[in-house]
Every structure is written in structure tokens, then in C-alpha cells.
Design a protein around this motif. Structure first.
Motif, short mmCIF file in Angstrom:
data_model
loop_
_atom_site.label_atom_id
_atom_site.label_comp_id
_atom_site.label_asym_id
_atom_site.label_seq_id
_atom_site.Cartn_x
_atom_site.Cartn_y
_atom_site.Cartn_z
N ARG A 110 0.80 -1.21 0.00
CA ARG A 110 0.00 0.00 0.00
C ARG A 110 0.84 1.27 0.00
O ARG A 110 0.31 2.38 -0.13
CB ARG A 110 -0.90 0.02 1.24
CG ARG A 110 -2.09 -0.89 1.10
CD ARG A 110 -2.79 -1.06 2.40
NE ARG A 110 -4.11 -1.63 2.23
CZ ARG A 110 -5.21 -0.89 2.16
NH1 ARG A 110 -5.14 0.41 2.25
NH2 ARG A 110 -6.38 -1.48 2.01
N MET A 111 2.16 1.09 0.16
CA MET A 111 3.05 2.24 0.21
C MET A 111 3.02 3.01 -1.09
O MET A 111 3.04 4.24 -1.10
CB MET A 111 4.44 1.68 0.45
CG MET A 111 5.43 2.57 1.02
SD MET A 111 6.76 1.50 1.59
CE MET A 111 7.54 1.10 0.06
N TRP A 112 2.97 2.30 -2.22
CA TRP A 112 3.16 2.94 -3.52
C TRP A 112 2.01 3.86 -3.92
O TRP A 112 2.26 4.98 -4.39
CB TRP A 112 3.47 1.89 -4.58
CG TRP A 112 4.69 1.11 -4.17
CD1 TRP A 112 4.74 -0.19 -3.80
CD2 TRP A 112 6.01 1.63 -4.01
NE1 TRP A 112 6.00 -0.53 -3.41
CE2 TRP A 112 6.80 0.56 -3.53
CE3 TRP A 112 6.61 2.87 -4.19
CZ2 TRP A 112 8.16 0.70 -3.26
CZ3 TRP A 112 7.95 3.02 -3.92
CH2 TRP A 112 8.71 1.94 -3.46
N LEU B 202 0.36 9.56 -4.70
CA LEU B 202 -0.45 10.75 -4.41
C LEU B 202 0.37 11.83 -3.74
O LEU B 202 0.29 13.01 -4.08
CB LEU B 202 -1.64 10.35 -3.53
CG LEU B 202 -2.47 11.50 -2.97
CD1 LEU B 202 -3.07 12.31 -4.10
CD2 LEU B 202 -3.57 10.98 -2.08
N ALA B 203 1.21 11.43 -2.79
CA ALA B 203 1.87 12.42 -1.94
C ALA B 203 2.98 13.16 -2.66
O ALA B 203 3.14 14.36 -2.49
CB ALA B 203 2.41 11.73 -0.68
N LEU B 204 3.74 12.44 -3.49
CA LEU B 204 4.89 13.09 -4.12
C LEU B 204 4.48 14.19 -5.10
O LEU B 204 4.98 15.31 -5.00
CB LEU B 204 5.76 12.02 -4.79
CG LEU B 204 7.19 12.45 -5.06
CD1 LEU B 204 7.91 12.79 -3.76
CD2 LEU B 204 7.95 11.37 -5.80
N PHE C 160 5.55 8.57 2.75
CA PHE C 160 5.15 7.17 2.64
C PHE C 160 3.87 6.89 3.43
O PHE C 160 3.12 6.00 3.10
CB PHE C 160 6.27 6.26 3.15
CG PHE C 160 7.39 6.11 2.19
CD1 PHE C 160 7.26 5.23 1.12
CD2 PHE C 160 8.53 6.85 2.31
CE1 PHE C 160 8.29 5.08 0.22
CE2 PHE C 160 9.56 6.70 1.41
CZ PHE C 160 9.43 5.82 0.37
N MET C 161 3.67 7.66 4.48
CA MET C 161 2.51 7.41 5.33
C MET C 161 1.21 7.81 4.63
O MET C 161 0.14 7.39 5.04
CB MET C 161 2.63 8.19 6.63
CG MET C 161 3.79 7.80 7.47
SD MET C 161 3.52 6.20 8.21
CE MET C 161 2.30 6.61 9.43
N GLY C 162 1.33 8.64 3.62
CA GLY C 162 0.14 9.02 2.87
C GLY C 162 -0.71 10.03 3.60
O GLY C 162 -0.39 10.46 4.70
N SER C 163 -1.79 10.41 2.95
CA SER C 163 -2.68 11.38 3.54
C SER C 163 -3.94 10.68 4.02
O SER C 163 -4.60 9.99 3.26
CB SER C 163 -3.03 12.45 2.51
OG SER C 163 -4.29 12.97 2.78
N LEU C 164 -4.23 10.83 5.31
CA LEU C 164 -5.34 10.10 5.91
C LEU C 164 -6.66 10.41 5.21
O LEU C 164 -7.37 9.52 4.77
CB LEU C 164 -5.46 10.46 7.38
CG LEU C 164 -4.37 9.98 8.31
CD1 LEU C 164 -4.62 10.49 9.70
CD2 LEU C 164 -4.34 8.47 8.32
N ILE D 293 -8.35 5.64 -2.32
CA ILE D 293 -7.05 5.23 -2.85
C ILE D 293 -6.46 4.22 -1.86
O ILE D 293 -6.38 4.52 -0.67
CB ILE D 293 -6.11 6.44 -3.02
CG1 ILE D 293 -6.68 7.35 -4.10
CG2 ILE D 293 -4.70 6.00 -3.35
CD1 ILE D 293 -6.01 8.69 -4.16
N PRO D 294 -6.08 3.05 -2.31
CA PRO D 294 -5.64 2.02 -1.36
C PRO D 294 -4.24 2.25 -0.83
O PRO D 294 -3.35 1.42 -1.02
CB PRO D 294 -5.73 0.74 -2.19
CG PRO D 294 -5.48 1.20 -3.58
CD PRO D 294 -6.04 2.57 -3.70
N GLY D 295 -4.02 3.36 -0.17
CA GLY D 295 -2.70 3.65 0.37
C GLY D 295 -2.64 3.41 1.86
O GLY D 295 -3.56 2.85 2.45
#
Lengths: 446, 325
Positions: free
Chosen positions: B109-111, B116-118, B262-266, B274-276
Motif C-alpha cells: 500500500r506504500m506505492w 499521491l503524496a509526491l 510514505f505514510m500518505g494522507s489520511l 485510494i488504497p494507500g
């Protein structure tokens, strides 16, 4: 009269702010920036709006039992808004509508069945034929309400004018003062008109279970204010104490305190809040008998949320204060005090603390708006306030799927947006004014 | 340099132990595994047997810190603390309460989170810095006042409204992009456009204001005045002198959040399904899956500490005045 925990803390906070105000009156170096704040038009306008919100919040913080027989706990605001509270419809209805949102099977007097929008139970029930009468009725009531509000304002103003004869000049002397009066006028007119209209219509519609949205969003004001202020109250002692101690004593005290705040900081705050709230939920579920009333339980959860937010947010201010104290302790007057043999506690209290107060004040007003915004996000993730508490976050959370309906149910979102935006904007503008007045680096330029 | 990095890495160890102990206290001592089991299985009508089964399946039936029944080191290893918390140091996140392998989930799920985050970070940085530069270029004019007012207004809107409004306007009314969802590979782009746009717009207010104060501090410095005095145009001096020197705080500010991407946006991830890792965490919170929340807390703090380390290193690289000590 029932005193909930947050109520008690709010009134304690009011007393503390009043005492701080009295203390600051006597200090010339603090009065000067305040004069700058009071001469700023935007600052004063936002202060008036903030005070208006605060007074609603305070009214909503005086709780008592509805009647000796029932167990329901209501506040003074609830009592005044009893019609709003009890005007419950079946389901959604648009603002100022006289009809329900959903079509229903209705039976007419002649016994025939027809498929249509039924009339609301309360909204616009005084109208015979809503289609033709409604617009006129609203216009008449609106202008009447505005007039009454204006009248109320004039009575108040004339009273003040004649009572303070000696100070008449100052009442309207500066642009800021005139702007304040204008703002008070606008607020009193709109409030009166809204109160008038809300007795006959659902001014902002009703939600899924038919509750008045206007009532919900007004009730949410208290939650937002509690989160914004009580969190600060919990955070301040920690931040000030640890920040000053770390900066002043250095050495191992500094190491320990730095270690503590880096550790706390390194945990993502949302996750720490989530973990703590989960724990509180488990704890409350296991000790159900201690929380008899829904209001008491929701209040405890609100308090816990403030506590946890306070624990996660003191680190930033602490670091600032540590840095400032490190600078201050090398100043001549601190060294002179040390050379004269003043006790260390006294130095901290007399020489360091007053000189970091401007940082504390600035960060308090800056944090307020971000805390109000954070509440909405946390409630959305279900780790915010109790689901039964009225809050903007819960309103948004409940309304987010309504945008997909046809026709769109926009009023819950619009109402929470409007009130939250007003509060946060006022807080942000006021914070900017305070920062410009108190920050010595900025004050030089102006 | 290597010596410095090693020293900083060693400094991170007590921090991680602190985080670990704190989460352990929160999850296992404040509330015992029995409480958690009852919470999961339903409060009242739970037999003692069901609670014991639940605990045994998930390995929560051991003593907390010291197992007196075992011998030869088993006193320490056969405990909840050793099995659940020490494994985190080796990035062995164990099994979630619903029986899935957390480590594998995180890797997978990291990718999407990063995808999204980058872009959000990069585009946001570009937009914020350009807006701030424009405001500084036209300082003391109505354009600047308008810009500041706009920033305060943008800041005062909750991020939830940006998301809901954006989804409604662009997704539902204009039908330009799908409202939510995710796909592998390049197909993901059309799903990512809207969330990236929203995260950029919601960040402009505070971001542009922050960079503006950075630039204003540089603009008042002597060397900028000198540059202007020797006849450099305002734009040249802004780009070569102000931007160049303001790059140091900008860069270090970016570096510190880089690992946390890497933690993504909650919220964004759960709104746009988005399956992050962000939506993973939210799902875990909603399902009250304590094992996942604990793993994410630990992962988050590791990444934060890594960010601090990278910040310090990048300081020494971009600013020759800073010496390692």
C-alpha cells in the motif's frame, strides 16, 4: 444547575482571562501593543465576531436539568431555542421550505390517495397556500426582524451614549470604533431577524432525521470553542514550565525535556490521538455505570479530546520558549539578578516569564483556528468528539454522502461551512493583528 | 561525515525505545487485552471462554512483561512486550487482529500513497513559491494586499470542504475525472489528478504566506539592497539572491517531511478510496484493529526521525557555515 467538567473549566478560563487582562492593564509595555490592536479596524471587527461567538458558547455552557422529573440536561441556549429543538420534521427539508424533501403517499380529505410532497409539520405551517404567500411572508418577517434588531441596537447605543456623557467623543472617535459599532449593528440585526424567522421556518433546512440544521450549527459553536480554548489551557502550563526550565537550567534537565518532546513529536499526532481515543472508548465501555447520562459521557469525551490534543501540541511552543529562554538567560539583567543572589525561582518568575509572554500570547491565538479546523478532521475520522455531540465535524461527516443525492442536499454542509468559516476567519484575522502588534520584530517595521 | 551519521543514528535509538514503550503502555497497560477482547467481541454478552480464545488466537494471552512460568530466557521472550513490541524494531510488524500480515500490507500500500503524496508535494511547492514570489515582487501594492487577504480566506476553509466541493464540482457536475477509485500503473493518473489538485489548493493559503515571510526577511537584507543599488533588476535580484538564500529553509523544510510521504494522507486517501497507507490506517482505526495502529505509530515515528536526520545532513550540505559537531 448542573456543572459539567468542560463548563467548569470554561468559566475558570474566563476568570483567568479576566485576571490576565487586569494584570496587563498595569503593565505599560503590554498596553502599548494592545492599543495597536484596538486601533486596527480588521482586528477589532474580528474581535467583535469572536466575542459574539464566545457569548453564544458561554450561554451554551450553563447547564441545568430540563425538569425535575426527566433526566435530560439542557443549557440556557437550549432553553431559549426550545421551539427550534422541538420542531422536529420527518426527514430532509430545504431551507425555508414548507414541504418535505421526499415524496410520500398522502390521503386527501376525500379519501383519495395521491403521490406528492407533504407539508412540513412546523416549517411554514401558518401559511394557507405556501406557493403564493411564502416569499411575501418571508420578506415581511425579515424586514420586521431587521427593524427590531436595529431598534434594540439603537436603545442600547443611546443608553450608552447618555450614561457615558463624559466619554461621548471617544465612542465614535476612531475608524476602528466606528467599524465596531457598525459590526455590532449588523450582528444585532441579523441575529434578531434569524431568531424571528426560525420560529416559523427552518432557516437552514432540516437534516436526515428532521432536526433543524440552524440549531445544530449554533450548538456546534460551543464544541469548536471548547476545543480551541481548553486545549490551549492544558497545553500552556506544560509548554511554559518545560520550555523555561529546559532553557534556563540547561544540562541534564534540558536533555530530559528535549528527549520527551522529541519522542512525543515523532509519533504522528493523528495516530497518537487515535490511539488515545480508542483507549478512552474502551475505558468508557468498561465503566459504563460511571457515565449515566449521554450528555455527561459526551462531555467527558470532549474533555479527553482536549487533553490529548493538549498533550500532542505543547511541543511546538515548548521548543520556541526554550530557544527564547536560552537567549534571555545571557542578558545583563538576568546575570545581574544572579550576581545579586536572587533565588533562581524568583529569576524565572520575575525576569524570564514576563519576557516570553508575548510568544505565548501569539502562539495561543495562532493555534486557536487550527484547533477548530482539526476538530472537524478528527470527527470525520471518528476519533473526534462523541457522535452525539453537536459539532461541525459531525455535521460534515453526516452530510458528506448527501451531495450524491438528487436533488442535492446542500444545506447541512453550507451551514457548517458558513459558521466554521466565519469563526476561523475571524480567529485568523485577529491572530494576525495580535502577532503584528506583539512580535517585536514585526512591530519595528510598522 | 559517516561518523556524524552514525552518532545521529545512535541518538535515534532511545527515541524509538521511548515511542515503543509509550505505545506499549497505551495499548496494553492502560487497557488490558481483556478489555480489548470485550470491545471487539461486543460488550456484554461475551463468555469468558470467547475472550480467552480471542486472546490466544492473537497471542495476547501471555503475561505483559515477565513470564514466571518459563525458564532459560523464556521469562522474557514469552511475553506480550517481547513478542509484540520488540519485533517492531526489526520491522516485523506481525499479524493484524483480523489475521493479515501487516508487513506485506504496508509494502503493497506504500506505492499508491507515494503516487499521491509526491506529486502533491512537488506541485504544491511550485505553486506556493511562485505565489509568494509574486506577492513579494509586487509588495506594498494592492496586489499584495489582495494576495494576503486571499491567503487568509483560503486558510480559513476546512480541508474537508475543499475535498467535498472539489469532488462535487469537478467529479459530479463537470464529470472531468472519476469521483473516486484507483487503478494500477499509468491508469492511476486520471484518479490522481483531482486529489493532487485539491491538496495543492488547500495548501496554498498557509504555504504561500509562510514562503512570503521567508522571502521578505531576505529582501530586507543588505546584500539584496546592494544588488539593487548596482543596477540589478528587481526580478533578477529576486531570483538570484532572494530565492537562492531562501532555498536553505525551504529545502530543509521539505526534507523533514520527505520520509513521511510514505505514510500518505489520511483524509484524501479515504475520500478518494485510494488504497494507500492513509486509508489503511483509517480503516484500522474504524475497525479498532490495535495491531495495525501500533505498527503505523511505530513506522511513523521511524520515518519522522529519519526526516530529522536527513534535515541535519542536508543543512551541512547546502549551508557551508554549518559545521558538524
Amino acid at each position: 444547575m448542573i456543572i459539567l467538567w468542560t463548563d467548569a473549566l470554561i468559566y475558570l478560563l474566563v476568570v483567568m482571562v479576566a485576571m490576565l487582562g487586569l494584570y496587563m492593564r498595569g503593565q505599560e509595555h503590554l498596553r502599548r501593543p494592545w492599543r495597536k490592536v484596538t486601533s486596527s479596524v480588521i482586528g477589532m471587527l474580528s474581535l467583535v465576531v469572536l466575542l459574539f461567538f464566545v457569548s453564544i458558547g458561554l450561554l451554551d455552557s450553563l447547564h441545568f436539568k430540563a425538569s425535575s422529573s426527566s433526566n435530560e440536561i439542557i443549557s440556557v441556549l437550549d432553553y431559549w431555542a426550545t421551539p427550534l429543538r422541538e420542531h422536529q420534521e420527518k426527514t430532509y427539508s430545504a431551507p425555508f421550505s414548507a414541504y418535505l424533501y421526499n415524496k410520500e403517499l398522502m390521503i386527501t380529505e376525500s379519501g383519495r390517495q395521491s403521490w406528492g410532497y407533504p407539508r412540513l409539520v412546523y416549517g411554514g405551517r401558518h401559511l394557507q397556500d405556501p406557493c403564493s404567500e411564502k416569499v411575501q411572508d418571508i420578506a415581511v418577517r425579515l424586514s420586521l426582524g431587521l427593524l427590531k434588531g436595529a431598534g434594540l441596537f439603537m436603545v442600547f447605543f443611546v443608553l450608552l451614549w447618555s450614561l457615558r456623557r463624559d466619554r461621548q467623543q471617544r465612542l465614535l472617535a476612531s475608524t476602528a470604533a466606528r467599524a465596531v459599532w457598525l459590526m455590532v449593528f449588523v450582528i444585532s440585526c441579523t441575529t434578531y431577524a434569524l431568531i424571528d424567522l426560525s420560529g416559523y421556518y427552518h432557516v437552514l433546512g432540516t437534516d436526515k432525521v428532521g432536526e433543524d440544521v440552524f440549531y445544530q450549527t449554533v450548538k456546534s459553536i460551543r464544541t469548536g470553542l471548547v476545543i480551541g480554548t481548553l486545549t490551549t489551557m492544558i497545553m500552556l502550563p506544560l509548554a511554559i514550565l518545560f520550555g523555561i526550565l529546559a532553557g534556563f537550567f540547561r544540562g541534564w534537565v534540558d536533555d530530559v525535556i528535549q528527549y520527551v518532546y522529541t519522542t512525543l513529536n515523532s509519533i504522528p499526532s493523528v495516530l497518537l490521538i487515535a490511539a488515545s481515543i480508542l483507549m478512552v472508548q474502551v475505558y468508557m465501555a468498561n465503566n459504563e455505570q460511571a457515565y449515566t447520562s449521554v450528555v455527561v459521557r459526551a462531555d467527558m469525551r470532549l474533555l479527553f479530546l482536549c487533553l490529548i490534543l493538549g498533550v500532542t501540541s505543547w511541543t511546538g511552543l515548548c521548543r520556541l520558549l526554550r530557544g527564547e529562554t536560552l537567549k534571555l538567560r545571557e542578558k545583563e539583567y538576568v546575570q545581574a539578578a544572579q550576581a545579586l543572589g536572587v533565588r533562581q525561582g524568583m529569576i524565572l518568575f520575575r525576569h524570564i516569564l514576563p519576557n516570553v509572554m508575548h510568544i505565548v500570547l501569539i502562539s495561543v491565538v495562532l493555534d486557536f483556528s487550527s484547533l477548530v479546523l482539526a476538530e472537524a478532521v478528527l470527527s470525520y475520522i471518528n476519533i473526534g468528539v462523541d457522535p452525539t455531540t453537536y459539532s461541525w465535524g459531525n455535521m460534515i461527516n453526516g452530510a458528506r454522502l448527501e451531495m450524491a443525492r438528487e436533488p442535492v442536499v446542500w444545506w447541512s454542509l453550507a451551514a457548517s461551512f458558513l459558521f466554521m468559516f466565519t469563526l476561523v476567519l475571524a480567529a485568523n484575522l485577529f491572530a494576525d493583528t495580535v502577532r503584528n502588534a506583539f512580535d517585536p520584530r514585526r512591530a519595528e517595521h510598522a | 561525515m559517516i561518523q556524524y551519521i552514525i552518532r545521529r543514528l545512535l541518538y535515534a535509538v532511545p527515541l524509538l525505545i521511548g515511542v515503543n514503550v509509550l505505545t506499549f503502555v497505551l495499548f496494553f497497560i492502560v487497557n488490558s487485552p481483556d478489555d480489548m477482547a470485550r470491545m471487539q467481541l461486543g460488550q456484554k454478552y461475551v463468555t469468558e471462554q470467547a475472550v480467552q480464545n480471542w486472546k490466544r488466537q492473537r497471542g495476547y494471552d501471555l503475561p505483559l512483561l515477565w513470564n514466571a512460568q518459563k525458564k532459560d530466557g523464556g521469562q522474557i521472550t514469552e511475553t506480550i512486550f517481547f513478542q509484540k513490541s520488540v519485533g517492531l524494531f526489526l520491522f516485523d510488524f506481525g499479524i493484524s487482529d483480523s489475521g493479515r500480515n501487516i508487513g506485506a500490507d504496508i509494502k503493497q500500500r506504500m506505492w499508491p500513497s507515494l503516487a499521491l503524496a509526491l506529486p502533491s508535494l512537488l506541485v504544491g511547492l511550485l505553486v506556493n513559491i511562485s505565489a509568494a514570489l509574486l506577492m513579494v515582487l509586487f509588495r506594498n501594492s494592492y496586489l499584495e494586499v489582495g494576495g494576503i487577504v486571499l491567503c487568509v480566506i483560503l486558510m480559513s476553509v476546512s480541508s474537508l470542504f475543499y475535498i467535498i466541493g472539489g469532488q462535487f464540482l469537478i467529479g459530479k457536475l463537470l464529470k472531468l475525472v472519476p469521483i473516486s477509485g484507483y487503478d494500477d500503473g499509468l491508469n492511476a493518473i486520471k484518479f490522481l489528478l483531482l486529489p493532487v489538485l485539491i491538496s495543492v489548493v488547500s495548501g496554498i493559503g498557509s504555504g504561500a504566506r509562510w514562503y512570503r515571510t521567508l522571502f521578505l526577511e531576505e529582501v530586507e537584507q543588505d546584500y539584496v539592497r546592494t544588488a539593487r543599488a548596482k543596477g540589478l533588476s528587481e526580478i533578477r535580484s529576486l531570483f538570484s539572491h532572494v530565492l537562492g538564500n531562501a532555498m536553505i529553509p525551504i529545502l530543509t523544510g521539505v526534507v523533514v517531511i520527505l520520509p513521511l510521504l510514505f505514510m500518505g494522507s489520511l483524509i484524501l486517501e479515504s475520500f478518494f478510496s485510494i488504497p494507500g497507507l492513509g486509508s489503511y490506517t483509517i480503516d484500522a482505526i474504524n475497525r479498532q484493529d490495535f495491531a495495525i495502529v501500533r505498527a503505523m505509530v511505530f513506522l511513523g515515528s521511524v520515518l519522522y526521525i529519519l526526516g530529522l536526520l536527513l534535515t541535519d545532513i542536508s543543512y551541512t550540505l547546502v549551508d557551508p557555515r554549518v559545521r558538524l559537531s
